[in-house]
Scaffold this motif. Sequence first.
Motif, PDB file in Angstrom:
ATOM      1  N   TYR A  55       0.888  -1.159   0.000  1.00 36.08           N
ATOM      2  CA  TYR A  55       0.000   0.000   0.000  1.00 36.08           C
ATOM      3  C   TYR A  55       0.924   1.207   0.000  1.00 36.08           C
ATOM      4  O   TYR A  55       1.467   1.603   1.030  1.00 36.08           O
ATOM      5  CB  TYR A  55      -0.919  -0.025   1.225  1.00 36.08           C
ATOM      6  CG  TYR A  55      -1.973  -1.108   1.135  1.00 36.08           C
ATOM      7  CD1 TYR A  55      -3.196  -0.870   0.513  1.00 36.08           C
ATOM      8  CD2 TYR A  55      -1.721  -2.381   1.635  1.00 36.08           C
ATOM      9  CE1 TYR A  55      -4.154  -1.865   0.404  1.00 36.08           C
ATOM     10  CE2 TYR A  55      -2.670  -3.384   1.528  1.00 36.08           C
ATOM     11  CZ  TYR A  55      -3.888  -3.121   0.909  1.00 36.08           C
ATOM     12  OH  TYR A  55      -4.825  -4.118   0.801  1.00 36.08           O
TER      13      TYR A  55
ATOM     14  N   LYS B 102      -6.674  -7.016  -1.168  1.00 38.50           N
ATOM     15  CA  LYS B 102      -6.309  -5.914  -2.061  1.00 38.50           C
ATOM     16  C   LYS B 102      -6.933  -6.083  -3.440  1.00 38.50           C
ATOM     17  O   LYS B 102      -7.237  -5.099  -4.127  1.00 38.50           O
ATOM     18  CB  LYS B 102      -4.784  -5.795  -2.182  1.00 38.50           C
ATOM     19  CG  LYS B 102      -4.369  -4.522  -2.939  1.00 38.50           C
ATOM     20  CD  LYS B 102      -2.874  -4.325  -2.980  1.00 38.50           C
ATOM     21  CE  LYS B 102      -2.536  -3.023  -3.706  1.00 38.50           C
ATOM     22  NZ  LYS B 102      -1.077  -2.798  -3.832  1.00 38.50           N
TER      23      LYS B 102
ATOM     24  N   VAL C 264     -10.078  -4.179  -4.545  1.00 38.55           N
ATOM     25  CA  VAL C 264      -9.881  -2.855  -5.137  1.00 38.55           C
ATOM     26  C   VAL C 264      -9.224  -2.964  -6.505  1.00 38.55           C
ATOM     27  O   VAL C 264      -9.686  -2.380  -7.488  1.00 38.55           O
ATOM     28  CB  VAL C 264      -9.029  -1.976  -4.199  1.00 38.55           C
ATOM     29  CG1 VAL C 264      -8.724  -0.628  -4.850  1.00 38.55           C
ATOM     30  CG2 VAL C 264      -9.734  -1.778  -2.864  1.00 38.55           C
TER      31      VAL C 264
ATOM     32  N   TRP D 235     -11.545  -1.615  -9.550  1.00 38.10           N
ATOM     33  CA  TRP D 235     -11.292  -0.229  -9.949  1.00 38.10           C
ATOM     34  C   TRP D 235     -10.263  -0.103 -11.066  1.00 38.10           C
ATOM     35  O   TRP D 235     -10.412   0.727 -11.967  1.00 38.10           O
ATOM     36  CB  TRP D 235     -10.831   0.586  -8.743  1.00 38.10           C
ATOM     37  CG  TRP D 235     -11.929   1.048  -7.845  1.00 38.10           C
ATOM     38  CD1 TRP D 235     -12.099   0.763  -6.523  1.00 38.10           C
ATOM     39  CD2 TRP D 235     -13.028   1.896  -8.202  1.00 38.10           C
ATOM     40  NE1 TRP D 235     -13.232   1.370  -6.042  1.00 38.10           N
ATOM     41  CE2 TRP D 235     -13.818   2.081  -7.057  1.00 38.10           C
ATOM     42  CE3 TRP D 235     -13.427   2.515  -9.391  1.00 38.10           C
ATOM     43  CZ2 TRP D 235     -14.969   2.854  -7.045  1.00 38.10           C
ATOM     44  CZ3 TRP D 235     -14.573   3.287  -9.390  1.00 38.10           C
ATOM     45  CH2 TRP D 235     -15.335   3.451  -8.240  1.00 38.10           C
TER      46      TRP D 235
ATOM     47  N   MET E 183     -17.026  -6.392  -6.909  1.00 36.61           N
ATOM     48  CA  MET E 183     -16.242  -6.766  -5.733  1.00 36.61           C
ATOM     49  C   MET E 183     -16.806  -8.009  -5.056  1.00 36.61           C
ATOM     50  O   MET E 183     -16.048  -8.854  -4.549  1.00 36.61           O
ATOM     51  CB  MET E 183     -16.202  -5.604  -4.737  1.00 36.61           C
ATOM     52  CG  MET E 183     -15.291  -4.458  -5.122  1.00 36.61           C
ATOM     53  SD  MET E 183     -15.153  -3.262  -3.763  1.00 36.61           S
ATOM     54  CE  MET E 183     -13.973  -2.095  -4.454  1.00 36.61           C
TER      55      MET E 183
ATOM     56  N   THR F 194     -16.104  -6.206   4.157  1.00 37.59           N
ATOM     57  CA  THR F 194     -14.860  -5.691   3.580  1.00 37.59           C
ATOM     58  C   THR F 194     -15.143  -4.897   2.316  1.00 37.59           C
ATOM     59  O   THR F 194     -14.543  -3.840   2.081  1.00 37.59           O
ATOM     60  CB  THR F 194     -13.910  -6.859   3.244  1.00 37.59           C
ATOM     61  OG1 THR F 194     -13.888  -7.788   4.316  1.00 37.59           O
ATOM     62  CG2 THR F 194     -12.506  -6.345   2.980  1.00 37.59           C
TER      63      THR F 194
ATOM     64  N   GLN G 171     -14.383  -0.813   1.509  1.00 36.38           N
ATOM     65  CA  GLN G 171     -13.602  -0.311   0.379  1.00 36.38           C
ATOM     66  C   GLN G 171     -14.399   0.682  -0.456  1.00 36.38           C
ATOM     67  O   GLN G 171     -13.857   1.703  -0.907  1.00 36.38           O
ATOM     68  CB  GLN G 171     -13.115  -1.476  -0.484  1.00 36.38           C
ATOM     69  CG  GLN G 171     -12.096  -2.386   0.185  1.00 36.38           C
ATOM     70  CD  GLN G 171     -10.782  -1.685   0.486  1.00 36.38           C
ATOM     71  OE1 GLN G 171     -10.551  -0.529   0.103  1.00 36.38           O
ATOM     72  NE2 GLN G 171      -9.900  -2.367   1.188  1.00 36.38           N
TER      73      GLN G 171
ATOM     74  N   ARG H  94     -14.608   4.034   1.244  1.00 29.72           N
ATOM     75  CA  ARG H  94     -13.396   4.850   1.092  1.00 29.72           C
ATOM     76  C   ARG H  94     -13.451   5.667  -0.191  1.00 29.72           C
ATOM     77  O   ARG H  94     -13.027   6.823  -0.231  1.00 29.72           O
ATOM     78  CB  ARG H  94     -12.158   3.958   1.070  1.00 29.72           C
ATOM     79  CG  ARG H  94     -11.846   3.265   2.379  1.00 29.72           C
ATOM     80  CD  ARG H  94     -10.611   2.395   2.235  1.00 29.72           C
ATOM     81  NE  ARG H  94      -9.425   3.198   1.937  1.00 29.72           N
ATOM     82  CZ  ARG H  94      -8.343   2.715   1.338  1.00 29.72           C
ATOM     83  NH1 ARG H  94      -8.300   1.451   0.946  1.00 29.72           N
ATOM     84  NH2 ARG H  94      -7.304   3.494   1.116  1.00 29.72           N
TER      85      ARG H  94
END
Length: 344
Positions: free
Chosen positions: A140, A203, A206, A210, A251, A270, A274, A277
């Motif tokens: 990250y 991870k 995301v 995205w 997701m 989870t 995400q 955020r």
Amino acid sequence: MPKVLVFGTGSLGTCYAWALSKAVGQDNVTAICRSNYEAASRNGFTVHSTLWGDNLTFQPRIARSVAEAVRQLSLDTQQFFDFVVVAAKAVPTDPSIAEIIGPAIVKGKTAIVLLQNGIGIEDEYARLYPESPLLSTVAYFPATQVSPGVVHHKEVELLHVGTYPADAPQAHKNIAREFVELLGKGGATAKLHDDIQRKRWAKLLVNSSWNPICALTRLRDREFIEVSLDLGLGAGNDKWGDGARFIKDVMMEIASVAQAYGYSDVNEETVDFQIGRAVVRDLPGVQPSMLGDAFEKRSMEVDAIVGNVVRLARKKGVNVPMLRTIYLLANGLSESFSRKKLQG
């Protein structure tokens, strides 16, 4: 002192080369450079970080190839690398990156560290170098190489580290701990895990959503949410709108694959975290790496980040129609860039 080879000196590779240089001394770090070779040879590297400090300059050994890096060790007392850190993007090459690093791998002495995105990326390294400790990582670390050898970094800095496979011999676990301690000595933040794949799947929620969606639409994450708030697609009661609902559906497909492989904590909670955020970010939002590649018409990490999830889903009989569609489209986009380069 341990000797380290960093294969790939883009933004991530450069920053971790700096941390490792602080830990073991820049003379014990060799960086393989391509497009930034001339700049790095003349001036070294410079990192501007909101967390580590501004104008951090260092000059490790520079080489154009793995063979050259190995030759540079010929006059040293220790003539092998303790760690080979693969920080190049996980895109298909011929020969493969796993094959290219071969001259630097000494059986029983050299550990391989994969500083790359995606899932299922370790298999070829494990097959080619079965006796070498293999460390898989999840980073990250938002950073951008703004000019050859110059990197800007901000906001967050964390590297999750673990052996591949999770049940690797204790000697390999000890090597993983040593690497984490080296990073800490160099000022970086690293955490050791018994099973790093859990972090990879988390991870991927995301990355596998995205990254290709932003590349295909040429929009950052927050922009995509903004332009698709209410398209009359049935998410009118959803506070996040149609675009965010679509992202959540994708997701959830990824989460279903993770759960099929035993990671039950990669779940709807989870996913909602995400998405939460992304929706609160200021416009225009975050530019994922694939979007940057699309703007520059570069090959993208489609297989490692998306395609491998689809293939793993198929092995477990998990239906992922949305992700499969995204993979086919993103793969076509990436291939179009390669074909235009060949034609041009």
